[in-house]
Design a protein around this motif. Structure first.
Motif, short mmCIF file in Angstrom:
data_model
loop_
_atom_site.label_atom_id
_atom_site.label_comp_id
_atom_site.label_asym_id
_atom_site.label_seq_id
_atom_site.Cartn_x
_atom_site.Cartn_y
_atom_site.Cartn_z
N GLN A 31 2.69 69.85 -12.35
CA GLN A 31 3.19 68.53 -12.68
C GLN A 31 4.28 68.06 -11.73
N LYS A 32 5.10 69.00 -11.27
CA LYS A 32 6.20 68.60 -10.38
C LYS A 32 5.82 68.73 -8.92
N GLN A 33 5.02 69.77 -8.58
CA GLN A 33 4.75 70.03 -7.17
C GLN A 33 3.33 69.67 -6.77
N GLY A 34 2.44 69.59 -7.74
CA GLY A 34 1.03 69.43 -7.39
C GLY A 34 0.52 68.00 -7.46
N LEU A 35 1.07 67.20 -8.37
CA LEU A 35 0.46 65.90 -8.65
C LEU A 35 1.47 64.77 -8.63
N LEU A 36 0.97 63.57 -8.34
CA LEU A 36 1.73 62.36 -8.60
C LEU A 36 1.19 61.85 -9.93
N LEU B 68 -4.66 62.00 -1.05
CA LEU B 68 -3.33 61.97 -0.41
C LEU B 68 -3.16 62.94 0.78
N PRO B 69 -3.60 64.22 0.68
CA PRO B 69 -3.33 65.11 1.81
C PRO B 69 -4.10 64.73 3.08
N GLU C 148 5.65 80.56 -0.60
CA GLU C 148 6.35 79.35 -0.13
C GLU C 148 6.60 79.41 1.37
N GLY D 35 4.93 76.97 4.37
CA GLY D 35 5.86 76.10 5.09
C GLY D 35 6.91 75.41 4.24
N VAL D 36 6.98 75.73 2.96
CA VAL D 36 7.98 75.08 2.11
C VAL D 36 9.37 75.56 2.49
N PRO E 48 1.75 59.48 -12.23
CA PRO E 48 1.32 58.12 -12.57
C PRO E 48 0.19 57.60 -11.69
N TRP E 49 -0.17 58.34 -10.66
CA TRP E 49 -1.22 57.86 -9.74
C TRP E 49 -2.60 58.21 -10.28
N LYS F 177 -7.53 68.54 -4.21
CA LYS F 177 -6.66 68.21 -3.08
C LYS F 177 -6.73 69.29 -2.02
N PRO G 13 5.14 72.14 5.19
CA PRO G 13 3.82 72.11 4.55
C PRO G 13 2.81 71.33 5.39
#
Lengths: 509, 341
Positions: free
Chosen positions: A342-347, A358-359, A301, A305-306, A349-350, A412, A326
């Motif tokens: 699911q929480k940190q890697g992806l959107l 996105l990046p 992390e 840069g998190v 519903p997109w 990504k 980041p």
């Protein structure tokens, strides 16, 4: 038509969700006092079958027999009353209440002259239950202060307090270290000997071979078969789960190790890790292993840069860099595949393609306006390249299986063109087929001159893929192995906490 | 019917079409009830009351809502900014009105900046509570400056031309104010729906952590959104003042709720990640038609508010209920095919 010794029979179970047949004529039978493994790739229908059994879902067809008698699990409470209890991967406990209160939640122990909860009885019964499991957890301890493994033991105690005859464990060791898993498994074996029947869902085949009596395989919502564990081997099970043979699970890594691209010196973040130093080279896969909580995720992390370090230097391609976010990490050529996709890697519903672009949206602009054609092109390119199973780039990320979701996250990373790629548990919760695919991608990347830092708790992964492996123990790097020196025992020893040797030293002094 | 709908192309299934239908229904009902007074030219004239000031504030809050935040201090921001403008201009003859406007915009930006700082630095506090506090604070400052007085000396063009002026187009009197908001809407549309930074705003509202991990500068985006929201609120106050002709500390009371209602009616979600500029414009038109009609029929502000409240609840519920019915139908159809085989 009850067969001797069968406590549970599920026959012809079919369950339909909008757009998918999640279960198609599935059967499962469970003997008294057996550990029955239920395996299959993500999306094979294991969880749905369990939800049907525990009354969360109602089946569209099929019957459930309990002790030969046909029953209907109308709701979770009905299932509990009939002695079926499930322990989930994500624990549903009350962290601020005591262990004893958690055990008897909804089943409070009354007694004495007034109709109120008898705390003495609650405490004593909780103590008795925990002791019977061979554990020494204090029933008055606050739930939130326990480790995940201990919380799971409490959940088992809760199930037993309601006279559970069938205990379902869904990936119970996913969040546990090796030693904790072994503790939990010895408890499970004890339960089995006392006559409780256990359904075990696990991705770890080693666990299944050491514990289970029989194994049932599901694939794409269909029943594939049930085998006695002694009649099977891992290749056969993998073949049944995937539906084909995987000839090369771990690809041969041939890439030569090149120049140094990342150097970390004396990196510290107080309370998480101390004095971490290492180098990473082009074409190298560097393992970073250790027990859960050893500080591995915290190190990566900081590199991505998190979070910010308290001390230490980071050199990228020989230049000292200050990675403040980041965003900055990506600009400096460091990409992270985060632990929780699911929480940190992806959107979720997109769409797949919107996630992939996105990046680096800057690549798809024409005079400040995003070009849908350019985005679709990139989306299709990666879907083809990584063989992502989606009908089109417009499918939502949440509609994909775990393995394919992970491939989207990898896409990504690839769009960023970073030379340094950090992967935090890339195969966690990913099915066997996708695992092999992800390993292949990693080796291909290394061959193209990327440097990969692989954070992993899975020993086989580290042993088979990495050129070198760093082992972390309690926030420090305890050992570095080159490929030729790597042995499971050595890695384990370097990862285990030092308690014992410390005691030894004290005795010496 | 169900199948026919599911076969429609994606762009035809958008929420915006429901708003278009509602607009036509509202227009049909009220022009039937009041054929003399409820006419297109008269409605066009009324847009200055119902579309412009609220429209600016709704555009500002739209970005904040897409990010998954909320700001209920925008009415107070409008009041404070307009107060600063009025007081500055009234200081003496030498001060140009443009300087007063600049100061007004600056005030709005600072109000937004304070909200943004508090919300990004203290993520554990609810934006609703933070902006509830700053709302009281901003209106309090306006009160300290103006007390219970009203300030109403402005250049002639401000109240006359901007506030009540209109020009003729194809024989219709088009309010100048309306042109101002109609000019800003396409800019917002392109920015939010067609540009990279707009995409990043939707990304941050959908999943803040994942967006940050993907290199989206979420902190900066939030700050920018709140500052811009403050500026848009100030502009809302500016156009409201030009229409009413004077500033009191109570200016734009309750406008934050109207603005949020417009944005939500237009398809924004308070949990973030969704919102539409086209929907917002349609929501503004719908509200104009509805409020105007209700005022003509009942001439009672309470009935007006009650009806609008009922309508909002219905409209927020409709997509939810429709979704549920659709899912149930799909399952029922699958079961039928299962039984046949």
């Amino acid at each position: 038509m009850q067969k001797e010794g069968l406590i549970l029979q599920m026959e012809g179970i079919t369950k339909i969700f909008p757009g998918i047949k999640a279960l198609d004529d599935v059967m499962l039978d469970l003997r008294r006092g057996e550990i029955h493994a239920l395996i299959g790739e993500n999306g094979a229908g294991k969880s749905t079958l369990i939800k049907v059994l525990t009354g969360i879902h109602q089946p569209d067809a099929g019957i459930i027999r309990l002790n030969g008698e046909e029953v209907e699990m109308t709701d979770p409470l009905a299932a509990r009353r009939r002695g079926i209890a499930a322990i989930h991967q994500h624990l549903a406990t009350y962290p601020d209440l005591s262990v004893a209160e958690n055990i008897f939640m909804g089943n409070e122990q009354t007694g004495g002259k007034i109709p109120a909860i008898s705390w003495r009885k609650t405490r004593e019964q909780a103590k008795a239950l925990i002791t019977s499991l061979g554990s020494d957890i204090d029933p008055m301890a606050e739930m939130g202060t326990l480790s995940v493994a201990q919380q799971q033991i409490v959940e088992i105690a809760q199930a037993l307090s309601q006279n559970a005859k069938v205990l379902i464990m869904d990936e119970p060791t996913a969040a546990l270290s090796l030693r904790e898993s072994e503790e939990l498994y010895s408890i499970v074996k004890g339960l089995k000997e006392k006559g409780t029947s256990i359904i075990l869902i696990s991705h770890r085949l080693e666990d299944i071979f050491s514990l289970a009596d029989r194994v049932t395989v599901l694939r794409d919502g269909r029943y594939i078969g049930t085998w006695d564990i002694r009649e099977t081997n891992s290749e056969m099970l993998v073949k049944h789960m995937v539906g084909r043979t995987i000839d090369q699970f771990y690809p041969k890594k041939t890439a030569p190790v090149g120049e140094q691209i990342l150097k970390v010196e004396g990196l510290s973040r107080t309370g998480f890790f101390e004095d971490v130093s290492f180098t990473l080279h082009a074409g190298e896969i560097l393992g970073l292993t250790g027990l859960v909580g050893a500080g591995r995720t915290e190190v990566v992390e900081v590199l991505s840069g998190v979070t910010r370090p308290d001390k230490g230097r980071i050199y990228i391609l020989g230049e000292e860099k200050d990675i403040t976010s980041p965003h900055e990490a990506l600009r400096q050529g460091v990409s992270l595949l985060p632990e929780d996709r699911q929480k940190q890697g992806l959107l979720l519903p997109w769409s797949v393609q919107d996630n992939i672009t996105l990046p680096r949206l800057d690549l798809h602009q024409k005079r400040g306006i995003l070009s849908p054609e350019s985005e679709a092109k990139t989306g299709d390119e990666y879907i083809g390249m990584l063989n992502i199973k989606a009908r089109s780039g417009r499918d939502t990320a949440e509609s994909l299986s775990g393995g394919n979701q992970q491939k989207v996250v990898i896409s990504k990373l690839l769009t960023c063109g970073s030379r340094i790629i950090i992967m935090d548990e890339p195969t966690k919760g990913v099915d066997v087929g996708s695992k092999a695919a992800i390993y292949k991608i990693m080796c291909d990347l290394a061959a193209e001159g990327y440097g990969i830092l692989l954070v992993s708790s899975e020993m086989p992964e580290v042993l088979n893929l990495c050129d070198r492996a760093l082992v972390m123990r309690e926030g420090r790097i305890s050992a570095v192995f080159i490929r030729e020196e790597m042995e499971p025992e050595k890695l384990l020893k370097a990862a285990m906490p030092l308690d014992k040797s410390r005691k030894g030293n004290a005795e010496y002094a | 019917m169900e199948r026919a709908i599911s076969r429609l192309p994606r762009w035809m299934k958008r929420w915006e079409w429901i708003l278009v239908i509602l607009i036509l229904v509202v227009y049909a009902i009220f022009s039937g009830l009041q054929p003399e007074n409820y006419t297109f030219p008269k409605l066009l004239n009324q847009t200055r009351v119902y579309m412009v000031d609220v429209g600016f504030m709704a555009l500002g809050i739209l970005v904040v809502l897409i990010l998954g935040d909320i700001d209920i201090s925008i009415g107070a921001t409008a009041a404070l900014s307009a107060t600063v403008m009025a007081v500055t201009y009234n200081q003496g003859d030498g001060i140009p009105f443009i300087a007063a406007i600049a100061l007004m915009l600056l005030t709005g930006a600072v109000c937004g900046l304070i909200n943004g700082l508090l919300i990004t630095r203290f993520p554990e506090l609810f934006p609703m509570i933070i902006t509830l506090s700053t709302q009281t604070l901003y209106r309090g400052i306006a009160y300290i400056i103006l007390k219970d007085q009203s300030a109403g000396r402005f250049p002639g063009w401000f109240s006359k031309d901007l506030g009540y002026g209109s020009f003729s187009l194809f024989g219709l009197d088009v309010p100048i104010m309306l042109v101002c908001i109609l000019a800003v809407l396409p800019v917002y549309y392109i920015w939010l729906h067609k540009s990279a930074s707009g995409r990043r705003i939707f990304a941050a509202g959908t999943n803040l952590t994942a967006s940050r991990y993907s290199g989206v500068q979420t902190g900066r985006i939030k700050m920018a959104a709140f500052i811009l929201n403050g500026i848009m609120a100030a502009l809302g106050g500016f156009f409201l003042t030009s229409r009413t002709g004077s500033v009191k500390y109570t200016l734009a009371t309750g406008y934050e709720m109207q603005a949020i209602a417009i944005a939500v009616l237009g398809g924004a979600s308070t949990s973030g990640g969704r919102g539409s500029v086209a929907g917002l414009l349609l929501a503004l038109i719908l509200m104009t038609g509805l409020k105007n009609g209700l005022m003509l029929v009942y001439n009672d502000a309470f009935i007006l508010n009650l009806s609008i409240g009922l309508l909002l609840i219905l409209i927020v519920l409709v997509p939810d209920i429709a979704g549920r019915i659709r899912r149930q139908n799909t399952v029922r159809r699958q079961r039928l095919t299962l039984k046949k085989t």
